[in-house]
Motif scaffolding. Structure first.
Motif, PDB file in Angstrom:
ATOM      1  N   ALA A   1      -5.035   7.454  -8.504  1.00 30.86           N
ATOM      2  CA  ALA A   1      -4.070   8.217  -7.714  1.00 30.86           C
ATOM      3  C   ALA A   1      -4.451   8.197  -6.234  1.00 30.86           C
ATOM      4  O   ALA A   1      -5.590   8.491  -5.866  1.00 30.86           O
ATOM      5  CB  ALA A   1      -4.011   9.661  -8.215  1.00 30.86           C
ATOM      6  N   VAL A   2      -3.488   7.835  -5.406  1.00 29.07           N
ATOM      7  CA  VAL A   2      -3.700   7.805  -3.963  1.00 29.07           C
ATOM      8  C   VAL A   2      -2.391   8.164  -3.282  1.00 29.07           C
ATOM      9  O   VAL A   2      -1.304   7.876  -3.813  1.00 29.07           O
ATOM     10  CB  VAL A   2      -4.196   6.400  -3.510  1.00 29.07           C
ATOM     11  N   ASP A   3      -2.474   8.799  -2.135  1.00 29.07           N
ATOM     12  CA  ASP A   3      -1.269   9.159  -1.394  1.00 29.07           C
ATOM     13  C   ASP A   3      -0.516   7.883  -1.015  1.00 29.07           C
ATOM     14  O   ASP A   3      -1.125   6.916  -0.544  1.00 29.07           O
ATOM     15  CB  ASP A   3      -1.645   9.946  -0.140  1.00 29.07           C
ATOM     16  N   PRO A   4       0.804   7.851  -1.216  1.00 28.69           N
ATOM     17  CA  PRO A   4       1.571   6.634  -0.900  1.00 28.69           C
ATOM     18  C   PRO A   4       1.391   6.166   0.549  1.00 28.69           C
ATOM     19  O   PRO A   4       1.380   4.953   0.802  1.00 28.69           O
ATOM     20  CB  PRO A   4       3.018   7.055  -1.181  1.00 28.69           C
ATOM     21  N   ALA A   5       1.234   7.108   1.479  1.00 32.66           N
ATOM     22  CA  ALA A   5       1.040   6.708   2.879  1.00 32.66           C
ATOM     23  C   ALA A   5      -0.275   5.955   3.054  1.00 32.66           C
ATOM     24  O   ALA A   5      -0.352   4.970   3.799  1.00 32.66           O
ATOM     25  CB  ALA A   5       1.084   7.935   3.788  1.00 32.66           C
ATOM     26  N   GLU A   6      -1.327   6.399   2.381  1.00 31.68           N
ATOM     27  CA  GLU A   6      -2.611   5.704   2.441  1.00 31.68           C
ATOM     28  C   GLU A   6      -2.512   4.347   1.755  1.00 31.68           C
ATOM     29  O   GLU A   6      -3.065   3.351   2.251  1.00 31.68           O
ATOM     30  CB  GLU A   6      -3.694   6.551   1.774  1.00 31.68           C
ATOM     31  N   ALA A   7      -1.807   4.293   0.622  1.00 33.89           N
ATOM     32  CA  ALA A   7      -1.614   3.015  -0.067  1.00 33.89           C
ATOM     33  C   ALA A   7      -0.871   2.034   0.844  1.00 33.89           C
ATOM     34  O   ALA A   7      -1.215   0.848   0.907  1.00 33.89           O
ATOM     35  CB  ALA A   7      -0.835   3.221  -1.359  1.00 33.89           C
ATOM     36  N   TYR A   8       0.130   2.522   1.562  1.00 34.08           N
ATOM     37  CA  TYR A   8       0.896   1.675   2.489  1.00 34.08           C
ATOM     38  C   TYR A   8      -0.027   1.106   3.571  1.00 34.08           C
ATOM     39  O   TYR A   8       0.037  -0.082   3.900  1.00 34.08           O
ATOM     40  CB  TYR A   8       2.021   2.487   3.116  1.00 34.08           C
ATOM     41  N   ARG A   9      -0.907   1.958   4.125  1.00 32.52           N
ATOM     42  CA  ARG A   9      -1.826   1.487   5.164  1.00 32.52           C
ATOM     43  C   ARG A   9      -2.770   0.420   4.620  1.00 32.52           C
ATOM     44  O   ARG A   9      -3.056  -0.573   5.300  1.00 32.52           O
ATOM     45  CB  ARG A   9      -2.617   2.670   5.732  1.00 32.52           C
ATOM     46  N   ARG A  10      -3.238   0.601   3.403  1.00 33.05           N
ATOM     47  CA  ARG A  10      -4.138  -0.386   2.800  1.00 33.05           C
ATOM     48  C   ARG A  10      -3.439  -1.730   2.620  1.00 33.05           C
ATOM     49  O   ARG A  10      -4.023  -2.785   2.889  1.00 33.05           O
ATOM     50  CB  ARG A  10      -4.646   0.116   1.447  1.00 33.05           C
ATOM     51  N   ILE A  11      -2.210  -1.698   2.143  1.00 33.00           N
ATOM     52  CA  ILE A  11      -1.461  -2.934   1.929  1.00 33.00           C
ATOM     53  C   ILE A  11      -1.225  -3.658   3.254  1.00 33.00           C
ATOM     54  O   ILE A  11      -1.362  -4.886   3.349  1.00 33.00           O
ATOM     55  CB  ILE A  11      -0.125  -2.632   1.229  1.00 33.00           C
ATOM     56  N   GLU A  12      -0.881  -2.914   4.284  1.00 33.18           N
ATOM     57  CA  GLU A  12      -0.649  -3.530   5.587  1.00 33.18           C
ATOM     58  C   GLU A  12      -1.930  -4.132   6.146  1.00 33.18           C
ATOM     59  O   GLU A  12      -1.910  -5.187   6.782  1.00 33.18           O
ATOM     60  CB  GLU A  12      -0.079  -2.485   6.553  1.00 33.18           C
ATOM     61  N   ARG A  13      -3.078  -3.471   5.895  1.00 31.88           N
ATOM     62  CA  ARG A  13      -4.349  -3.990   6.401  1.00 31.88           C
ATOM     63  C   ARG A  13      -4.727  -5.301   5.722  1.00 31.88           C
ATOM     64  O   ARG A  13      -5.244  -6.210   6.368  1.00 31.88           O
ATOM     65  CB  ARG A  13      -5.473  -2.960   6.195  1.00 31.88           C
ATOM     66  N   ARG A  14      -4.464  -5.423   4.420  1.00 33.60           N
ATOM     67  CA  ARG A  14      -4.859  -6.661   3.749  1.00 33.60           C
ATOM     68  C   ARG A  14      -3.952  -7.817   4.129  1.00 33.60           C
ATOM     69  O   ARG A  14      -4.347  -8.972   4.071  1.00 33.60           O
ATOM     70  CB  ARG A  14      -4.912  -6.464   2.237  1.00 33.60           C
ATOM     71  N   GLY A  15      -2.712  -7.530   4.494  1.00 37.44           N
ATOM     72  CA  GLY A  15      -1.835  -8.524   5.086  1.00 37.44           C
ATOM     73  C   GLY A  15      -1.379  -9.652   4.189  1.00 37.44           C
ATOM     74  O   GLY A  15      -0.885 -10.675   4.675  1.00 37.44           O
ATOM     75  N   THR A  16      -1.511  -9.504   2.879  1.00 37.12           N
ATOM     76  CA  THR A  16      -1.097 -10.580   1.981  1.00 37.12           C
ATOM     77  C   THR A  16       0.278 -10.337   1.370  1.00 37.12           C
ATOM     78  O   THR A  16       0.875 -11.251   0.804  1.00 37.12           O
ATOM     79  CB  THR A  16      -2.118 -10.748   0.840  1.00 37.12           C
TER      80      THR A  16
END
Length: 241
Positions: A146-161
């Protein structure tokens, strides 16, 4: 109740563990780590990535000049393809575990498809998909990261794939929490450091391994299983088979 649950675990063998959650929750990282940890502890395990092909379909859509997978095959087409591809991936993973006797560490499982259908407005397909997925046994332990969707969004953007909208991640988070299977999940706070998340996962499983049989046919382990990092502990009620 607790006594009978423990008795079942004492005769059971850990065969399948699933890690589920929204994109960006760290499923892949933790599944890889867990497979390595179990193998090092004497319980040979294999990592299985049970993807539904959304990323592949999205890339194919871009190459063909479409904005996304839905623009390429339509919403219903995308949901059907995703359901079929994930079904095949899970079936192959389970078959591999059956043939090798290794613990199957599942990066995504059936619950991920049910949540995906709900998050993408395809709930009308859920009953049919569930009927097809009923063939698969429920994992002995299912961890919901479980993770906050906003934090998940930031992680996805950082990985850039790849990319996911915040709206979709929010809908997917809600979908997981409203599944009828939700009470059986072991919910893990995945907003912390990866090392802390892994330690908690290992702590839940150490109790199981201490009571169960080894994959090579060993008798019940009489002392607490020691896993890398010193994690140990009892498995909560919802994690027993």
């Amino acid at each position: 109740m607790a006594k009978s649950t423990g008795a079942r675990c004492a005769t059971a063998r850990l065969r399948t563990i699933a890690l589920i959650g929204i994109d960006g929750s760290g499923k892949t990282t933790q599944a890889y780590r867990l497979a390595e940890t179990l193998t090092a502890a004497g319980y040979p395990a294999t990592y299985h990535r049970n993807a539904g092909g959304r990323r592949w379909l999205g890339r194919a859509a871009h190459r063909l000049g479409r904005p996304d997978a839905q623009g390429l095959v339509g919403l219903d087409g995308m949901l059907v393809l995703e359901s079929v591809l994930r079904w095949l991936a899970i079936a192959m993973a389970l078959l591999g575990g059956l043939l090798t006797g290794r613990v199957a560490v599942m990066d995504r499982y059936a619950a991920c498809q049910y949540a995906s259908l709900r998050a993408q407005g395809g709930r009308r397909w859920e009953r049919l998909v569930r009927a097809g997925y009923q063939l698969f046994p429920r994992p002995q332990v299912t961890f919901l990261l479980a993770v906050d969707p906003a934090e998940a969004y930031r992680r996805i953007e950082r990985r850039g794939t790849d990319h996911e909208s915040l709206g979709y991640l929010t809908a997917a988070d809600l979908a997981y929490r409203t599944l009828p299977e939700y009470p059986t999940f072991v919910v893990i706070d995945a907003s912390r450091r990866a090392e802390d998340v892994a330690r908690e996962i290992q702590g839940h499983l150490a109790g199981w391994l201490a009571a169960g049989d080894g994959p090579a046919g060993r008798g019940p382990v009489r002392s607490k299983a020691r896993m890398p990092g010193g994690a140990s502990g009892l498995v909560p009620a919802q994690a027993w088979p």
